[in-house]
Design a protein around this motif. Sequence first.
Motif, PDB file in Angstrom:
ATOM      1  N   ALA A   1     -12.815 -50.827  41.424  1.00 14.64           N
ATOM      2  CA  ALA A   1     -11.815 -51.086  41.366  1.00 14.64           C
ATOM      3  C   ALA A   1     -11.104 -50.106  42.391  1.00 14.64           C
ATOM      4  O   ALA A   1      -9.629 -50.470  42.335  1.00 14.64           O
ATOM      5  CB  ALA A   1     -11.700 -50.979  40.139  1.00 14.64           C
ATOM      6  N   ASP A   2     -11.030 -49.303  42.679  1.00 15.06           N
ATOM      7  CA  ASP A   2     -10.840 -48.672  43.957  1.00 15.06           C
ATOM      8  C   ASP A   2     -10.511 -49.169  45.469  1.00 15.06           C
ATOM      9  O   ASP A   2      -9.831 -49.009  46.500  1.00 15.06           O
ATOM     10  CB  ASP A   2     -11.669 -47.171  44.354  1.00 15.06           C
ATOM     11  N   LEU A   3     -10.922 -50.370  45.682  1.00 14.60           N
ATOM     12  CA  LEU A   3     -11.343 -51.161  46.730  1.00 14.60           C
ATOM     13  C   LEU A   3      -9.890 -52.124  46.752  1.00 14.60           C
ATOM     14  O   LEU A   3      -9.385 -52.611  45.755  1.00 14.60           O
ATOM     15  CB  LEU A   3     -12.307 -52.419  46.422  1.00 14.60           C
ATOM     16  N   ASP A   4      -9.802 -52.668  48.421  1.00 10.16           N
ATOM     17  CA  ASP A   4      -8.456 -53.596  48.821  1.00 10.16           C
ATOM     18  C   ASP A   4      -9.722 -54.532  48.866  1.00 10.16           C
ATOM     19  O   ASP A   4     -11.006 -54.886  48.744  1.00 10.16           O
ATOM     20  CB  ASP A   4      -7.302 -53.224  50.206  1.00 10.16           C
ATOM     21  N   ALA A   5      -8.696 -55.853  49.569  1.00 13.00           N
ATOM     22  CA  ALA A   5      -8.948 -57.151  49.298  1.00 13.00           C
ATOM     23  C   ALA A   5     -10.804 -56.897  50.468  1.00 13.00           C
ATOM     24  O   ALA A   5     -10.793 -58.397  50.699  1.00 13.00           O
ATOM     25  CB  ALA A   5      -8.272 -57.693  49.509  1.00 13.00           C
ATOM     26  N   LEU A   6     -10.039 -55.921  51.558  1.00 16.24           N
ATOM     27  CA  LEU A   6     -11.261 -55.801  52.730  1.00 16.24           C
ATOM     28  C   LEU A   6     -12.870 -55.363  52.646  1.00 16.24           C
ATOM     29  O   LEU A   6     -13.473 -54.834  52.992  1.00 16.24           O
ATOM     30  CB  LEU A   6     -10.783 -55.839  54.273  1.00 16.24           C
ATOM     31  N   GLY A   7     -12.020 -54.391  51.304  1.00 17.33           N
ATOM     32  CA  GLY A   7     -13.746 -54.206  50.938  1.00 17.33           C
ATOM     33  C   GLY A   7     -13.511 -52.215  50.883  1.00 17.33           C
ATOM     34  O   GLY A   7     -13.916 -51.897  50.492  1.00 17.33           O
ATOM     35  N   HIS A   8     -12.453 -52.282  51.654  1.00 23.21           N
ATOM     36  CA  HIS A   8     -12.173 -50.628  51.896  1.00 23.21           C
ATOM     37  C   HIS A   8     -11.394 -49.710  50.768  1.00 23.21           C
ATOM     38  O   HIS A   8     -10.866 -50.684  49.790  1.00 23.21           O
ATOM     39  CB  HIS A   8     -10.569 -50.493  52.835  1.00 23.21           C
ATOM     40  N   VAL A   9     -11.726 -48.717  50.556  1.00 26.52           N
ATOM     41  CA  VAL A   9     -11.199 -47.781  49.305  1.00 26.52           C
ATOM     42  C   VAL A   9      -9.360 -48.070  49.814  1.00 26.52           C
ATOM     43  O   VAL A   9      -8.618 -46.985  50.917  1.00 26.52           O
ATOM     44  CB  VAL A   9     -11.484 -46.411  49.363  1.00 26.52           C
ATOM     45  N   ASN A  10      -8.492 -48.153  48.249  1.00 27.12           N
ATOM     46  CA  ASN A  10      -7.583 -48.277  49.021  1.00 27.12           C
ATOM     47  C   ASN A  10      -6.709 -46.776  48.680  1.00 27.12           C
ATOM     48  O   ASN A  10      -6.581 -46.173  48.128  1.00 27.12           O
ATOM     49  CB  ASN A  10      -6.707 -49.383  48.193  1.00 27.12           C
TER      50      ASN A  10
ATOM     51  N   ILE B   1      -0.283 -37.397  52.879  1.00 25.45           N
ATOM     52  CA  ILE B   1      -1.845 -37.642  53.555  1.00 25.45           C
ATOM     53  C   ILE B   1      -2.056 -38.737  54.931  1.00 25.45           C
ATOM     54  O   ILE B   1      -1.322 -39.437  55.565  1.00 25.45           O
ATOM     55  CB  ILE B   1      -2.053 -38.887  52.710  1.00 25.45           C
ATOM     56  N   ASP B   2      -3.310 -37.890  55.717  1.00 29.16           N
ATOM     57  CA  ASP B   2      -2.839 -38.692  56.898  1.00 29.16           C
ATOM     58  C   ASP B   2      -5.087 -39.469  56.540  1.00 29.16           C
ATOM     59  O   ASP B   2      -5.292 -38.784  56.472  1.00 29.16           O
ATOM     60  CB  ASP B   2      -3.522 -37.629  58.020  1.00 29.16           C
ATOM     61  N   TYR B   3      -4.739 -40.610  56.970  1.00 31.06           N
ATOM     62  CA  TYR B   3      -6.239 -40.994  56.732  1.00 31.06           C
ATOM     63  C   TYR B   3      -6.732 -40.964  57.930  1.00 31.06           C
ATOM     64  O   TYR B   3      -6.137 -41.471  58.952  1.00 31.06           O
ATOM     65  CB  TYR B   3      -5.506 -42.275  56.667  1.00 31.06           C
ATOM     66  N   LYS B   4      -7.912 -40.511  57.745  1.00 23.99           N
ATOM     67  CA  LYS B   4      -9.063 -40.187  58.555  1.00 23.99           C
ATOM     68  C   LYS B   4      -9.806 -41.220  59.374  1.00 23.99           C
ATOM     69  O   LYS B   4     -10.682 -41.451  60.375  1.00 23.99           O
ATOM     70  CB  LYS B   4      -9.760 -38.985  58.536  1.00 23.99           C
ATOM     71  N   ALA B   5     -10.212 -41.863  58.338  1.00 16.43           N
ATOM     72  CA  ALA B   5     -11.605 -42.868  58.293  1.00 16.43           C
ATOM     73  C   ALA B   5     -11.882 -43.876  56.899  1.00 16.43           C
ATOM     74  O   ALA B   5     -10.597 -44.036  56.299  1.00 16.43           O
ATOM     75  CB  ALA B   5     -12.761 -42.251  58.307  1.00 16.43           C
ATOM     76  N   GLU B   6     -11.876 -44.633  57.569  1.00 18.04           N
ATOM     77  CA  GLU B   6     -12.200 -45.790  56.596  1.00 18.04           C
ATOM     78  C   GLU B   6     -13.418 -45.256  55.646  1.00 18.04           C
ATOM     79  O   GLU B   6     -14.404 -44.449  55.497  1.00 18.04           O
ATOM     80  CB  GLU B   6     -12.149 -47.313  56.629  1.00 18.04           C
ATOM     81  N   LEU B   7     -13.348 -46.100  54.099  1.00 22.17           N
ATOM     82  CA  LEU B   7     -14.306 -45.814  52.688  1.00 22.17           C
ATOM     83  C   LEU B   7     -14.654 -46.761  52.457  1.00 22.17           C
ATOM     84  O   LEU B   7     -13.894 -47.530  52.097  1.00 22.17           O
ATOM     85  CB  LEU B   7     -14.074 -44.399  52.072  1.00 22.17           C
ATOM     86  N   MET B   8     -16.040 -46.933  51.954  1.00 20.13           N
ATOM     87  CA  MET B   8     -16.627 -48.424  51.219  1.00 20.13           C
ATOM     88  C   MET B   8     -17.079 -47.578  50.039  1.00 20.13           C
ATOM     89  O   MET B   8     -17.481 -46.590  49.653  1.00 20.13           O
ATOM     90  CB  MET B   8     -17.263 -49.061  52.248  1.00 20.13           C
ATOM     91  N   PHE B   9     -17.986 -49.322  49.490  1.00 23.83           N
ATOM     92  CA  PHE B   9     -18.552 -48.811  48.266  1.00 23.83           C
ATOM     93  C   PHE B   9     -20.374 -49.455  48.578  1.00 23.83           C
ATOM     94  O   PHE B   9     -19.907 -49.982  48.981  1.00 23.83           O
ATOM     95  CB  PHE B   9     -17.598 -50.207  46.603  1.00 23.83           C
ATOM     96  N   PRO B  10     -20.600 -48.459  47.983  1.00 23.50           N
ATOM     97  CA  PRO B  10     -20.657 -47.930  47.078  1.00 23.50           C
ATOM     98  C   PRO B  10     -20.503 -46.082  47.548  1.00 23.50           C
ATOM     99  O   PRO B  10     -20.755 -46.357  49.083  1.00 23.50           O
ATOM    100  CB  PRO B  10     -21.607 -47.835  45.676  1.00 23.50           C
ATOM    101  N   ALA B  11     -20.123 -44.930  47.205  1.00 21.24           N
ATOM    102  CA  ALA B  11     -20.093 -43.895  48.296  1.00 21.24           C
ATOM    103  C   ALA B  11     -19.949 -42.265  47.220  1.00 21.24           C
ATOM    104  O   ALA B  11     -19.000 -42.982  46.075  1.00 21.24           O
ATOM    105  CB  ALA B  11     -18.312 -43.892  49.339  1.00 21.24           C
TER     106      ALA B  11
END
Length: 138
Positions: free
Chosen positions: A21-30, A67-77
């Motif tokens: 449920a944390d993911l956006d349409a591209l599969g990244h954590v939103n 918040i500064d976003y530094k890297a993408e995060l994917m599922f699962p993690a």
Amino acid sequence: MTDPTRPDLYRFWIAEHVRFADLDALGHVNNNAIGVYFEQLRVSLVHDCGGFRGESPWTVVLARSVIDYKAELMFPADIRVGARVAKVGNTSVILGAAIFEGDRCIAVQEAVCVIVDKDSHRPTPVPADLRDALARYV
């Protein structure tokens, strides 16, 4: 200036995991989910320091979050979220925080948290016992 992406900078830690449920349409954590991870960290830290308890006359509200976003995060993690106390003022606390997957920094946050009297809903001085408890995480 201290590099906020270094895990050794942080003194208080919680474990979290990425939910589908944390993911956006591209599969990244939103970005909303990133904010929730940081919120859970703040709540856990303040609770550890004696806050968020029914008998307490004060509570904590978030007044500012950068918040500064530094890297993408994917599922699962599985992730770790760390905090440090950057400054304790008269009625507020500034926290530095970061999210890590392993040693890879995903995001960093600076949060200004205001201590608020539950009855008046107005800022109140940081109680001495809270100030002492927060000193462990400088």
